[in-house]
Motif scaffolding. Sequence first.
Motif, PDB file in Angstrom:
ATOM      1  N   PHE A 198      -0.918   8.924  -7.097  1.00 17.98           N
ATOM      2  CA  PHE A 198      -2.306   9.346  -7.300  1.00 17.98           C
ATOM      3  C   PHE A 198      -3.088   8.320  -8.106  1.00 17.98           C
ATOM      4  O   PHE A 198      -4.242   8.017  -7.790  1.00 17.98           O
ATOM      5  CB  PHE A 198      -2.307  10.706  -8.007  1.00 17.98           C
ATOM      6  CG  PHE A 198      -3.594  11.055  -8.679  1.00 17.98           C
ATOM      7  CD1 PHE A 198      -4.662  11.531  -7.951  1.00 17.98           C
ATOM      8  CD2 PHE A 198      -3.736  10.920 -10.054  1.00 17.98           C
ATOM      9  CE1 PHE A 198      -5.854  11.853  -8.567  1.00 17.98           C
ATOM     10  CE2 PHE A 198      -4.920  11.245 -10.682  1.00 17.98           C
ATOM     11  CZ  PHE A 198      -5.984  11.714  -9.937  1.00 17.98           C
ATOM     12  N   HIS A 199      -2.486   7.753  -9.127  1.00 18.24           N
ATOM     13  CA  HIS A 199      -3.193   6.787  -9.969  1.00 18.24           C
ATOM     14  C   HIS A 199      -3.509   5.499  -9.210  1.00 18.24           C
ATOM     15  O   HIS A 199      -4.500   4.835  -9.514  1.00 18.24           O
ATOM     16  CB  HIS A 199      -2.367   6.470 -11.209  1.00 18.24           C
ATOM     17  CG  HIS A 199      -2.302   7.595 -12.191  1.00 18.24           C
ATOM     18  ND1 HIS A 199      -3.410   8.063 -12.869  1.00 18.24           N
ATOM     19  CD2 HIS A 199      -1.266   8.365 -12.594  1.00 18.24           C
ATOM     20  CE1 HIS A 199      -3.061   9.057 -13.654  1.00 18.24           C
ATOM     21  NE2 HIS A 199      -1.768   9.267 -13.507  1.00 18.24           N
ATOM     22  N   ALA A 200      -2.689   5.153  -8.237  1.00 17.81           N
ATOM     23  CA  ALA A 200      -2.911   3.916  -7.499  1.00 17.81           C
ATOM     24  C   ALA A 200      -3.682   4.132  -6.201  1.00 17.81           C
ATOM     25  O   ALA A 200      -4.569   3.354  -5.869  1.00 17.81           O
ATOM     26  CB  ALA A 200      -1.566   3.255  -7.184  1.00 17.81           C
ATOM     27  N   LEU A 201      -3.359   5.199  -5.477  1.00 13.30           N
ATOM     28  CA  LEU A 201      -3.899   5.389  -4.132  1.00 13.30           C
ATOM     29  C   LEU A 201      -4.778   6.625  -3.999  1.00 13.30           C
ATOM     30  O   LEU A 201      -5.354   6.844  -2.928  1.00 13.30           O
ATOM     31  CB  LEU A 201      -2.747   5.478  -3.120  1.00 13.30           C
ATOM     32  CG  LEU A 201      -1.836   4.245  -3.051  1.00 13.30           C
ATOM     33  CD1 LEU A 201      -0.638   4.529  -2.153  1.00 13.30           C
ATOM     34  CD2 LEU A 201      -2.603   3.042  -2.555  1.00 13.30           C
ATOM     35  N   GLY A 202      -4.878   7.421  -5.038  1.00 12.37           N
ATOM     36  CA  GLY A 202      -5.708   8.614  -4.960  1.00 12.37           C
ATOM     37  C   GLY A 202      -4.982   9.771  -4.312  1.00 12.37           C
ATOM     38  O   GLY A 202      -3.936   9.619  -3.680  1.00 12.37           O
ATOM     39  N   THR A 203      -5.550  10.944  -4.455  1.00 12.02           N
ATOM     40  CA  THR A 203      -4.882  12.149  -3.962  1.00 12.02           C
ATOM     41  C   THR A 203      -4.827  12.211  -2.441  1.00 12.02           C
ATOM     42  O   THR A 203      -3.939  12.830  -1.870  1.00 12.02           O
ATOM     43  CB  THR A 203      -5.579  13.402  -4.523  1.00 12.02           C
ATOM     44  OG1 THR A 203      -4.839  14.564  -4.150  1.00 12.02           O
ATOM     45  CG2 THR A 203      -6.998  13.527  -3.970  1.00 12.02           C
ATOM     46  N   LEU A 204      -5.764  11.578  -1.740  1.00 12.37           N
ATOM     47  CA  LEU A 204      -5.766  11.643  -0.278  1.00 12.37           C
ATOM     48  C   LEU A 204      -4.773  10.684   0.357  1.00 12.37           C
ATOM     49  O   LEU A 204      -4.345  10.903   1.487  1.00 12.37           O
ATOM     50  CB  LEU A 204      -7.176  11.353   0.262  1.00 12.37           C
ATOM     51  CG  LEU A 204      -8.261  12.375  -0.081  1.00 12.37           C
ATOM     52  CD1 LEU A 204      -9.573  11.995   0.578  1.00 12.37           C
ATOM     53  CD2 LEU A 204      -7.843  13.775   0.362  1.00 12.37           C
TER      54      LEU A 204
END
Length: 289
Positions: A198-204
């Motif tokens: 999530f911190h690198a690529l986001g929740t999607l």
Amino acid sequence: MIYDFLIAPFAEFDFMKRALVGSLALALGSGPIGVFLMLRRLSLTGDAMAHAILPGAAVGYLIAGLSLPAMTIGGMVAGVTVAFLSGLVSRFTALKEDASLATFYLLSLALGVVLVSARGSNVDLLHVLFGTVLALDDAALFLIAGIATVSVLTLAAIYRPLVLECVDPGFLRSVSNAGAPVHMVFLALVVMNLVGGFHALGTLLAVGLMMLPAAAARMWTQDVTVMLILSAIGGAVSGYIGLLVSYHWSLPAGPAIILSAGGLYLASLAFGAQGGFVQRLVPVRHLEA
């Protein structure tokens, strides 16, 4: 020419180095997790859990802004809570686990977007949804690397019962009571790796490096150990290629990484040694003298 295209971006720019290190750590931790999700036919569970962490991360954002500890703790709490609630719903109601996960996934995504939008700007919302892999700092890198380390060591410790639960859960129940604890530990690893992603690529997009390399690896081998190694390598290659594509053609880094993983998956579908399209088109001779 080759140096300028393949190496120079990482040699000359610190943000590219950090993005590459973060991508490699994510691949090492989440790739093997994706293999076990796929073997257990829980691939869509990973996607549902990725969205489930959004409300917790959003609450952390409301409390402390774009704070790594607050959003990490919030995301983990939300992910574990959704996994627990979906299990309760499937156990005590007529709904199956996939249906309850889908319900919580939709509610979590909508609630998380509303919470982030209530305080932040559209830029903050985009960061939460699609990540900031090119803006990883030391704290985020240590978090992702720590999660990858814990994941690899824990998978090594529970490898045998976890594989047995994937291929023959009935036999595991007959010889051991380890099934339920192993399942809970595995779900915790899923949540941890999704929070790191999530911190690198986001929740999607967090689930992308978890499932696409795993699906690609499945097309090349039936050996679980080899599959785990190939999934980690595939994720690392996807991260490297995606960052190069992002740098040279000015594309968003996170989506470029996932598209690279998608390209690897499509190539594996076409040329994979275990049921790829090309292999199926080649006639196989049987019972030759």
